[in-house]
Design a protein around this motif. Structure first.
Motif, PDB file in Angstrom:
ATOM      1  N   THR A 160       7.112  -4.928  -3.888  1.00  0.00           N
ATOM      2  CA  THR A 160       5.587  -4.404  -3.882  1.00  0.00           C
ATOM      3  C   THR A 160       5.502  -3.532  -3.175  1.00  0.00           C
ATOM      4  O   THR A 160       5.788  -3.409  -2.188  1.00  0.00           O
ATOM      5  CB  THR A 160       4.852  -5.717  -3.848  1.00  0.00           C
ATOM      6  N   HIS A 196       2.931  -3.295   0.346  1.00  0.00           N
ATOM      7  CA  HIS A 196       2.458  -4.253   0.989  1.00  0.00           C
ATOM      8  C   HIS A 196       1.347  -3.440   1.209  1.00  0.00           C
ATOM      9  O   HIS A 196      -0.157  -3.992   1.299  1.00  0.00           O
ATOM     10  CB  HIS A 196       2.812  -4.953   2.210  1.00  0.00           C
ATOM     11  N   ALA A 197       1.305  -2.349   1.522  1.00  0.00           N
ATOM     12  CA  ALA A 197       0.050  -1.164   2.435  1.00  0.00           C
ATOM     13  C   ALA A 197      -0.900  -1.178   0.373  1.00  0.00           C
ATOM     14  O   ALA A 197      -2.137  -1.283   1.378  1.00  0.00           O
ATOM     15  CB  ALA A 197       0.090  -0.188   2.861  1.00  0.00           C
ATOM     16  N   CYS A 213       4.264   4.961   3.576  1.00  0.00           N
ATOM     17  CA  CYS A 213       2.581   4.245   3.080  1.00  0.00           C
ATOM     18  C   CYS A 213       3.041   3.667   4.310  1.00  0.00           C
ATOM     19  O   CYS A 213       2.332   1.991   4.215  1.00  0.00           O
ATOM     20  CB  CYS A 213       3.563   3.687   2.340  1.00  0.00           C
ATOM     21  N   HIS A 224      10.057  -1.389   1.954  1.00  0.00           N
ATOM     22  CA  HIS A 224      11.278  -2.308   2.100  1.00  0.00           C
ATOM     23  C   HIS A 224      11.351  -3.503   1.551  1.00  0.00           C
ATOM     24  O   HIS A 224      10.362  -4.526   0.964  1.00  0.00           O
ATOM     25  CB  HIS A 224      11.141  -3.422   3.831  1.00  0.00           C
TER      26      HIS A 224
HETATM   27  C1  LIG Z   1       4.962   3.483   7.979  1.00  0.00           C
HETATM   28  C2  LIG Z   1       5.778   2.629   6.494  1.00  0.00           C
HETATM   29  O1  LIG Z   1       6.198   3.809   6.009  1.00  0.00           O
HETATM   30  C3  LIG Z   1       5.009   2.253   6.328  1.00  0.00           C
HETATM   31  O2  LIG Z   1       4.587   0.738   7.066  1.00  0.00           O
HETATM   32  C4  LIG Z   1       6.004   0.852   5.167  1.00  0.00           C
HETATM   33  C5  LIG Z   1       7.432   0.191   6.070  1.00  0.00           C
HETATM   34  N1  LIG Z   1       8.284  -0.417   4.718  1.00  0.00           N
HETATM   35  C6  LIG Z   1       6.792  -1.238   4.004  1.00  0.00           C
HETATM   36  N2  LIG Z   1       7.855  -2.350   2.559  1.00  0.00           N
HETATM   37  C7  LIG Z   1       7.239  -2.109   1.885  1.00  0.00           C
HETATM   38  N3  LIG Z   1       7.792  -2.400   0.771  1.00  0.00           N
HETATM   39  N4  LIG Z   1       5.646  -1.754   1.810  1.00  0.00           N
HETATM   40  C8  LIG Z   1       4.584  -1.219   2.686  1.00  0.00           C
HETATM   41  O3  LIG Z   1       3.482  -1.046   1.913  1.00  0.00           O
HETATM   42  C9  LIG Z   1       5.490  -1.093   3.579  1.00  0.00           C
HETATM   43  N5  LIG Z   1       5.025  -0.054   4.451  1.00  0.00           N
END
Ligand SMILES: C[C@H](O)[C@H](O)[C@H]1CNC2=NC(N)=NC(=O)C2=N1
Length: 199
Positions: A176, A178-179, A100, A160
């Motif tokens: 949550t 974050h993206a 994501c 994460h």
């Molecule tokens: C490409 C990778 O999946 C992303 O950078 C991930 C890494 N872990 C992440 N974890 C969480 N909680 N939110 C994110 O948007 C997110 N982005």
């Protein structure tokens, strides 16, 4: 032309249905789907949707975005019924997080409540953007060990949590996405797997 229907939407936000196993989300052949608002890129939203459908067709995923307000409402209700019965602790644990960097469907607070029914001890924050679970690990060393187990899980899922260890043994786990600045299914998939770790 993709347009968002409601005046209180932020630019690029639309209703969307993400389906697994059927190209037409209103078809009775649809087995699993998720509904909710999706924030599209402001430039070329059509090509984003077309590209998404090209890339993920091979694994049976399809994304449908509302062209206007009225037509999707009944579809959304239909999909919602299908979705509610699909969410179980087992189905969440079987899933793998979707990589994501944006573009995944945002889960509404209402849908989040459905997901929460399949989790243990998680609560939704007032803004509907984060779920959290508080755990008394017993002692500091056990709390650190749980954090390491969660870290390994998060790495294997590439999704994460935020972890807070306070009062030497109280671990608060927050999920949550974050993206997208809110909840995605990834958060519930990781939460369900954390529940298994803690059981
Ligand atoms: C490409 C990778 O999946 C992303 O950078 C991930 C890494 N872990 C992440 N974890 C969480 N909680 N939110 C994110 O948007 C997110 N982005």
């Amino acid at each position: 032309m993709i347009s968002s229907s409601s005046s209180n939407r932020t630019p690029g936000q639309c209703d969307a249905v993400l389906s697994v196993g059927a190209a037409d989300p209103t078809s009775s052949a649809t087995t699993r789907s998720a509904v909710g608002p999706l924030r599209l890129p402001l430039k070329n939203p059509e090509s984003f949707v077309a590209r998404f459908n090209r890339i993920y067709a091979s694994i049976g995923l399809s994304l449908q975005v509302a062209e206007n307000s009225g037509s999707l409402v009944s579809n959304l209700n239909l999909q919602k019924t299908a979705m509610d019965t699909d969410i179980t602790p087992e189905s969440l644990r079987e899933k793998k997080c979707v990589p994501c960097e944006g573009g995944v469907p945002l889960i509404s607070a209402e849908s989040a409540q459905q997901y929460l029914n399949s989790l243990t001890g998680w609560t939704l924050d007032d803004e509907g953007k984060t779920i959290s679970r508080k755990v008394n690990a017993g002692n500091f060393v056990k709390a650190m060990a749980i954090m390491q187990q969660i870290a390994d899980l998060a790495e294997s899922e590439q999704h994460h949590p935020d972890l807070h260890l306070t009062g030497y043994r109280t671990l608060t786990i927050e999920m949550t996405t974050h993206a997208i600045g809110g909840l995605s299914e990834n958060d519930f998939v990781v939460a369900a797997k954390i529940d298994t770790l803690l059981a």
